[in-house]
Design a protein around this motif. Sequence first.
Motif, short mmCIF file in Angstrom:
data_model
loop_
_atom_site.label_atom_id
_atom_site.label_comp_id
_atom_site.label_asym_id
_atom_site.label_seq_id
_atom_site.Cartn_x
_atom_site.Cartn_y
_atom_site.Cartn_z
N ASP A 139 1.07 3.26 2.29
CA ASP A 139 1.53 3.45 3.67
C ASP A 139 2.58 2.43 4.09
O ASP A 139 2.90 2.32 5.27
CB ASP A 139 0.34 3.36 4.63
CG ASP A 139 -0.67 4.46 4.38
OD1 ASP A 139 -0.25 5.61 4.15
OD2 ASP A 139 -1.88 4.16 4.41
N GLN A 140 3.13 1.68 3.14
CA GLN A 140 4.08 0.62 3.48
C GLN A 140 5.30 1.15 4.21
O GLN A 140 5.74 0.57 5.20
CB GLN A 140 4.50 -0.13 2.22
CG GLN A 140 5.51 -1.23 2.49
CD GLN A 140 5.79 -2.08 1.26
OE1 GLN A 140 4.93 -2.27 0.42
NE2 GLN A 140 7.01 -2.57 1.17
N GLN A 170 7.06 3.76 6.64
CA GLN A 170 6.63 4.69 7.67
C GLN A 170 7.79 5.12 8.54
O GLN A 170 8.76 4.39 8.71
CB GLN A 170 5.55 4.04 8.53
CG GLN A 170 4.30 3.69 7.74
CD GLN A 170 3.15 3.32 8.64
OE1 GLN A 170 3.08 3.73 9.80
NE2 GLN A 170 2.22 2.54 8.12
N THR A 183 0.85 -1.20 0.00
CA THR A 183 0.00 0.00 0.00
C THR A 183 0.88 1.25 0.00
O THR A 183 2.09 1.17 0.19
CB THR A 183 -0.92 0.05 1.25
OG1 THR A 183 -0.12 0.38 2.40
CG2 THR A 183 -1.62 -1.29 1.48
N GLY A 187 5.71 1.29 11.22
CA GLY A 187 5.54 0.33 10.13
C GLY A 187 5.61 -1.10 10.60
O GLY A 187 4.87 -1.97 10.13
N CYS A 208 2.20 -1.92 12.31
CA CYS A 208 1.11 -1.22 11.65
C CYS A 208 -0.23 -1.94 11.73
O CYS A 208 -1.26 -1.31 11.92
CB CYS A 208 1.49 -0.97 10.18
SG CYS A 208 0.32 0.03 9.28
#
Length: 135
Positions: free
Chosen positions: A99-100, A102, A97, A108, A111
């Motif tokens: 948002d992988q 972080q 995604t 991350g 998550c």
Amino acid sequence: TEPYWKEGLCPVNVHWHLGAEHLSVGEYDEDGKGPSYDVHRKMLAYADTRQGFQCHHYDSSDAKFTTEYDWKHCVGMEVGQTYEVHWPHSAAGACGTVDQYQTPFYDGVFCTPGVISLSPLNTFKKIGVQSQVYT
């Protein structure tokens, strides 16, 4: 040992440490040396740094360790210094995604709730770190 991706882990961050964070006696340890160290240097998101283990190959009379370099993407880096780069991986990452990746890295790593457990312990199966030491 299977690659991380085959175990369902994905990279969740990339960060570096001033000096090696992990000890390797005779290669990078407390007896290694490097160029000057300024205790006010910063790395990552405004975190104070501490000097990690230094490489044994630094030679201030050798141009490959002292010739200035015009860094394009790294801030505060110094030629001849020892750095350790980390790629943390996690099965609880937002794999695949936007948002992988972080910051800070543990956001991350942890998550997705319910994937990583301390009882029963599964961190050794669900979290991993690849690293490389440079000088």
